[in-house]
Design a protein around this motif. Structure first.
Motif, PDB file in Angstrom:
ATOM      1  N   GLN A 123     -27.297  -5.744  -6.761  1.00 57.96           N
ATOM      2  CA  GLN A 123     -27.134  -4.832  -7.901  1.00 57.96           C
ATOM      3  C   GLN A 123     -28.503  -4.536  -8.497  1.00 57.96           C
ATOM      4  N   ALA A 124     -28.750  -3.261  -8.723  1.00 57.30           N
ATOM      5  CA  ALA A 124     -30.048  -2.875  -9.256  1.00 57.30           C
ATOM      6  C   ALA A 124     -30.202  -3.362 -10.698  1.00 57.30           C
ATOM      7  N   GLN A 125     -31.428  -3.666 -11.070  1.00 58.91           N
ATOM      8  CA  GLN A 125     -31.753  -4.012 -12.445  1.00 58.91           C
ATOM      9  C   GLN A 125     -32.391  -2.799 -13.109  1.00 58.91           C
ATOM     10  N   LEU A 126     -32.037  -2.559 -14.359  1.00 58.84           N
ATOM     11  CA  LEU A 126     -32.528  -1.393 -15.087  1.00 58.84           C
ATOM     12  C   LEU A 126     -33.325  -1.851 -16.290  1.00 58.84           C
ATOM     13  N   ALA A 127     -34.499  -1.276 -16.480  1.00 54.16           N
ATOM     14  CA  ALA A 127     -35.363  -1.654 -17.602  1.00 54.16           C
ATOM     15  C   ALA A 127     -35.772  -0.408 -18.365  1.00 54.16           C
ATOM     16  N   GLU A 128     -35.370  -0.346 -19.643  1.00 49.14           N
ATOM     17  CA  GLU A 128     -35.672   0.805 -20.477  1.00 49.14           C
ATOM     18  C   GLU A 128     -36.942   0.573 -21.296  1.00 49.14           C
ATOM     19  N   SER A 129     -37.584   1.666 -21.648  1.00 50.04           N
ATOM     20  CA  SER A 129     -38.725   1.618 -22.550  1.00 50.04           C
ATOM     21  C   SER A 129     -38.854   2.972 -23.226  1.00 50.04           C
ATOM     22  N   GLY A 130     -39.702   3.027 -24.256  1.00 49.46           N
ATOM     23  CA  GLY A 130     -39.995   4.292 -24.906  1.00 49.46           C
ATOM     24  C   GLY A 130     -39.324   4.509 -26.241  1.00 49.46           C
ATOM     25  N   GLY A 131     -38.474   3.577 -26.655  1.00 51.10           N
ATOM     26  CA  GLY A 131     -37.849   3.729 -27.949  1.00 51.10           C
ATOM     27  C   GLY A 131     -38.852   3.561 -29.078  1.00 51.10           C
ATOM     28  N   GLY A 132     -38.412   3.870 -30.287  1.00 46.71           N
ATOM     29  CA  GLY A 132     -39.292   3.730 -31.439  1.00 46.71           C
ATOM     30  C   GLY A 132     -38.705   4.413 -32.650  1.00 46.71           C
ATOM     31  N   SER A 133     -39.536   4.571 -33.661  1.00 49.31           N
ATOM     32  CA  SER A 133     -39.129   5.219 -34.901  1.00 49.31           C
ATOM     33  C   SER A 133     -39.828   6.563 -35.023  1.00 49.31           C
ATOM     34  N   VAL A 134     -39.067   7.563 -35.429  1.00 49.58           N
ATOM     35  CA  VAL A 134     -39.597   8.913 -35.535  1.00 49.58           C
ATOM     36  C   VAL A 134     -38.895   9.615 -36.678  1.00 49.58           C
ATOM     37  N   GLN A 135     -39.546  10.596 -37.241  1.00 49.33           N
ATOM     38  CA  GLN A 135     -38.914  11.393 -38.289  1.00 49.33           C
ATOM     39  C   GLN A 135     -38.036  12.465 -37.671  1.00 49.33           C
ATOM     40  N   ALA A 136     -37.069  12.915 -38.441  1.00 43.48           N
ATOM     41  CA  ALA A 136     -36.176  13.978 -37.994  1.00 43.48           C
ATOM     42  C   ALA A 136     -36.999  15.185 -37.537  1.00 43.48           C
ATOM     43  N   GLY A 137     -36.576  15.751 -36.429  1.00 41.23           N
ATOM     44  CA  GLY A 137     -37.300  16.866 -35.842  1.00 41.23           C
ATOM     45  C   GLY A 137     -38.312  16.459 -34.799  1.00 41.23           C
ATOM     46  N   GLY A 138     -38.568  15.174 -34.727  1.00 39.63           N
ATOM     47  CA  GLY A 138     -39.549  14.668 -33.777  1.00 39.63           C
ATOM     48  C   GLY A 138     -38.983  14.486 -32.389  1.00 39.63           C
ATOM     49  N   SER A 139     -39.827  13.941 -31.503  1.00 39.05           N
ATOM     50  CA  SER A 139     -39.455  13.763 -30.096  1.00 39.05           C
ATOM     51  C   SER A 139     -39.794  12.362 -29.624  1.00 39.05           C
ATOM     52  N   LEU A 140     -39.041  11.907 -28.653  1.00 34.95           N
ATOM     53  CA  LEU A 140     -39.318  10.663 -27.947  1.00 34.95           C
ATOM     54  C   LEU A 140     -38.951  10.866 -26.486  1.00 34.95           C
ATOM     55  N   ARG A 141     -39.610  10.122 -25.601  1.00 32.99           N
ATOM     56  CA  ARG A 141     -39.212  10.121 -24.199  1.00 32.99           C
ATOM     57  C   ARG A 141     -38.911   8.685 -23.786  1.00 32.99           C
ATOM     58  N   LEU A 142     -37.694   8.476 -23.356  1.00 31.12           N
ATOM     59  CA  LEU A 142     -37.280   7.181 -22.852  1.00 31.12           C
ATOM     60  C   LEU A 142     -37.470   7.149 -21.353  1.00 31.12           C
ATOM     61  N   SER A 143     -37.819   5.968 -20.847  1.00 32.98           N
ATOM     62  CA  SER A 143     -37.976   5.762 -19.414  1.00 32.98           C
ATOM     63  C   SER A 143     -37.077   4.628 -18.963  1.00 32.98           C
ATOM     64  N   CYS A 144     -36.609   4.735 -17.748  1.00 36.63           N
ATOM     65  CA  CYS A 144     -35.798   3.690 -17.138  1.00 36.63           C
ATOM     66  C   CYS A 144     -36.328   3.440 -15.734  1.00 36.63           C
ATOM     67  N   VAL A 145     -36.768   2.224 -15.491  1.00 38.89           N
ATOM     68  CA  VAL A 145     -37.242   1.849 -14.163  1.00 38.89           C
ATOM     69  C   VAL A 145     -36.196   0.961 -13.517  1.00 38.89           C
ATOM     70  N   ALA A 146     -35.835   1.317 -12.305  1.00 38.93           N
ATOM     71  CA  ALA A 146     -34.824   0.559 -11.581  1.00 38.93           C
ATOM     72  C   ALA A 146     -35.475  -0.287 -10.492  1.00 38.93           C
ATOM     73  N   SER A 147     -35.024  -1.513 -10.385  1.00 32.59           N
ATOM     74  CA  SER A 147     -35.430  -2.345  -9.255  1.00 32.59           C
ATOM     75  C   SER A 147     -34.233  -2.483  -8.344  1.00 32.59           C
ATOM     76  N   GLY A 148     -34.483  -2.521  -7.041  1.00 40.62           N
ATOM     77  CA  GLY A 148     -33.384  -2.533  -6.093  1.00 40.62           C
ATOM     78  C   GLY A 148     -33.126  -1.131  -5.572  1.00 40.62           C
ATOM     79  N   PHE A 149     -32.202  -1.049  -4.644  1.00 40.47           N
ATOM     80  CA  PHE A 149     -31.947   0.208  -3.953  1.00 40.47           C
ATOM     81  C   PHE A 149     -31.063   1.126  -4.789  1.00 40.47           C
ATOM     82  N   ILE A 150     -31.524   2.349  -4.984  1.00 47.10           N
ATOM     83  CA  ILE A 150     -30.736   3.395  -5.626  1.00 47.10           C
ATOM     84  C   ILE A 150     -30.588   4.525  -4.623  1.00 47.10           C
ATOM     85  N   SER A 151     -29.377   4.767  -4.181  1.00 49.55           N
ATOM     86  CA  SER A 151     -29.165   5.782  -3.153  1.00 49.55           C
ATOM     87  C   SER A 151     -29.060   7.164  -3.779  1.00 49.55           C
TER      88      SER A 151
END
Length: 125
Positions: free
Chosen positions: A1-29
């Motif tokens: 089973q693949a492992q999933l690791a998220e990053s990129g969260g944080g605090s922002v004011q309304a109207g702002g932007s964030l980009r979240l990332s997810c890195v998977a370990s293991g095989f994803i077909s």
């Protein structure tokens, strides 16, 4: 089973932007739905975005359509959620999630089998 690791969260004011990332370990077909779930305090977990790894087709919840965009770099086994025009109601723990499927259209139901540990997103007004 693949492992999933998220990053990129944080605090922002309304109207702002964030980009979240997810890195998977293991095989994803090419027959998987990768996606993002979120859970706000006192609310049920909900699917907000999904992508079919085989064709790159993307799907979004109505609440984020036009503001969030999901993309993938399969070579790097990394999936992204670009979140623009953030609102206080977007405040939640965001989880990268995965589900094997037979057809890409199944990703449209934004239902996943398992997820990572999550990353917190807080949007202040």
């Amino acid at each position: 089973q693949a492992q999933l690791a998220e990053s990129g969260g944080g605090s922002v004011q309304a109207g702002g932007s964030l980009r979240l990332s997810c890195v998977a370990s293991g095989f994803i077909s090419s027959s998987h739905c990768m996606g993002w779930l979120r859970q706000a305090p006192g609310k049920e977990r909900e699917g907000v975005a999904g992508i079919y790894t085989g064709g790159g087709n993307t799907y979004y919840a109505d609440s984020v359509k036009g503001r969030f965009s999901m993309s993938q770099d399969r070579a790097q086994k990394t999936w992204y959620l670009q979140m623009n025009s953030l609102k206080p109601e977007d405040t939640a723990m965001y989880y990268c999630a995965l589900r094997p499927v037979r057809w890409g259209s199944q990703c449209g139901d934004l239902i996943f089998d398992y997820s990572g540990q999550g990353t917190q997103v807080t949007v202040s007004s």
